[in-house]
Write a protein that holds these residues in place. Structure first.
Motif, mmCIF file in Angstrom:
data_model
loop_
_atom_site.group_PDB
_atom_site.id
_atom_site.type_symbol
_atom_site.label_atom_id
_atom_site.label_comp_id
_atom_site.label_asym_id
_atom_site.label_seq_id
_atom_site.Cartn_x
_atom_site.Cartn_y
_atom_site.Cartn_z
ATOM 1 N N VAL A 47 1.060 -5.547 -7.107
ATOM 2 C CA VAL A 47 1.035 -4.614 -8.220
ATOM 3 C C VAL A 47 2.341 -4.667 -9.016
ATOM 4 N N PHE A 48 3.400 -5.237 -8.413
ATOM 5 C CA PHE A 48 4.676 -5.356 -9.115
ATOM 6 C C PHE A 48 4.753 -6.627 -9.955
ATOM 7 N N PHE A 152 6.348 4.133 -0.834
ATOM 8 C CA PHE A 152 7.557 4.068 -1.662
ATOM 9 C C PHE A 152 7.165 4.248 -3.129
ATOM 10 N N PRO A 153 8.112 4.638 -3.979
ATOM 11 C CA PRO A 153 7.815 4.821 -5.405
ATOM 12 C C PRO A 153 7.345 3.511 -6.040
ATOM 13 N N PRO A 154 6.613 3.592 -7.154
ATOM 14 C CA PRO A 154 6.083 2.393 -7.814
ATOM 15 C C PRO A 154 7.157 1.637 -8.579
ATOM 16 N N VAL A 226 -2.433 -0.640 0.651
ATOM 17 C CA VAL A 226 -3.590 0.201 0.316
ATOM 18 C C VAL A 226 -3.521 0.727 -1.110
ATOM 19 N N GLY A 227 -2.359 0.616 -1.761
ATOM 20 C CA GLY A 227 -2.194 1.218 -3.080
ATOM 21 C C GLY A 227 -2.212 0.215 -4.211
ATOM 22 N N GLY A 228 -2.536 0.697 -5.365
ATOM 23 C CA GLY A 228 -2.472 -0.096 -6.590
ATOM 24 C C GLY A 228 -2.139 0.845 -7.729
ATOM 25 N N HIS A 229 -2.572 0.511 -8.909
ATOM 26 C CA HIS A 229 -2.369 1.425 -10.040
ATOM 27 C C HIS A 229 -3.294 2.637 -9.892
ATOM 28 N N VAL A 230 -2.849 3.774 -10.363
ATOM 29 C CA VAL A 230 -3.679 4.970 -10.405
ATOM 30 C C VAL A 230 -3.942 5.282 -11.877
ATOM 31 N N PRO A 231 -5.126 4.909 -12.396
ATOM 32 C CA PRO A 231 -5.387 5.108 -13.824
ATOM 33 C C PRO A 231 -5.786 6.550 -14.147
#
Length: 258
Positions: A47-48, A152-154, A226-231
């Motif tokens: 995602v980065f 951790f923060p995005p 488990v995380g990605g962008h949260v639209p």
């Protein structure tokens, strides 16, 4: 999560063997129903974008390889005993593996990992604890192996700062950050400090060096993200609660259509 200060796990060869013993593809398919993002042995997720080193994700140097895992141990002077467990100087590679109780997916994954480590010649004894106990063990360093998520923060700097020495503490003291691994590396500290104030291209170069070092020293065996962008849309919806994450039920329960 591997405690880099515990006997056995303070040896990079042992940590590398554990990293190589985990079949991340099978783990993701069977444990997480293929609903997670692929792991980066260097830690930051895809995602980065360009700040995450694409070369590491599928590199054979860090992918599932039982034979290479055993060779890594043997090259470091470990030999299998009569029980099929590697040992060195009379000490077996035997660790307590902490995971949360009442966590079906995690328990299934833990069983798979235990079997893979057994194949490699590393013995684990599973210990089930509550989620709060798991966090307490991680912070105080009172564990050998521990299965848990690290949030951790995005931001790529924040994700890699997890491995800065200032984010950890000696065993018995609570960590100041998320470096539960008790990992310390002078170069990683130096590169992260330089990256903090660097221009984007220089940061990308420094982040790549940090990720490669983390993948090579294996302070942690990353399984999946488990995380990605949260639209979300502020042009269509309003009333988001801004002092909690946007995906929090506390926020979503009060969101309204404009």
């Amino acid at each position: 999560i591997m405690n880099n200060e515990k006997p056995g796990l303070d040896d990079v060869a042992v940590r590398k063997a554990i990293q190589l013993a985990i079949d991340r593809k099978t783990l993701n398919e069977k444990g997480e129903m293929d609903a997670v993002f692929p792991a980066n042995p260097g830690f930051p997720p895809k995602v980065f974008g360009e700040m995450a080193d694409d070369n590491l994700f599928e590199s054979s140097d860090y992918s599932y390889n039982i034979e290479q895992a055993m060779k890594t141990l043997e090259d470091a002077g470990y030999k299998k005993n009569s029980n099929g467990i590697y040992e060195k100087n009379g000490k077996e590679l035997s660790f307590v593996y902490n995971m949360a109780s009442n966590a079906p997916a995690q328990n299934k994954e833990g069983t798979m990992i235990t079997q893979w480590l057994q194949e490699v010649g590393i013995k684990t004894t599973v210990k089930l604890v509550t989620w709060p106990e798991l966090t307490k063990l991680a912070m105080a360093g009172d564990f050998d192996l521990l299965q848990n998520g690290i949030e951790f923060p995005p931001d790529p700097q924040a994700s890699l700062e997890v491995f800065h020495s200032r984010m950890t503490a000696p065993i018995g003291e609570n960590t100041t950050g998320l470096n539960y691994m008790r990992f310390k590396d002078a170069d990683v500290d130096k590169w992260l400090d330089e990256a903090f104030a660097a221009e984007p291209e220089k940061r990308k170069e420094l982040y790549a060096k940090v990720q490669k070092r983390i993948a090579d020293l294996a302070p942690i065996a990353v399984m999946y993200n488990v995380g990605g962008h949260v639209p979300y849309r502020v042009d269509k919806f309003t009333n988001f609660k801004e002092d909690v994450p946007v995906f929090s039920a506390l926020s979503l329960s009060q969101v309204e259509l404009k």
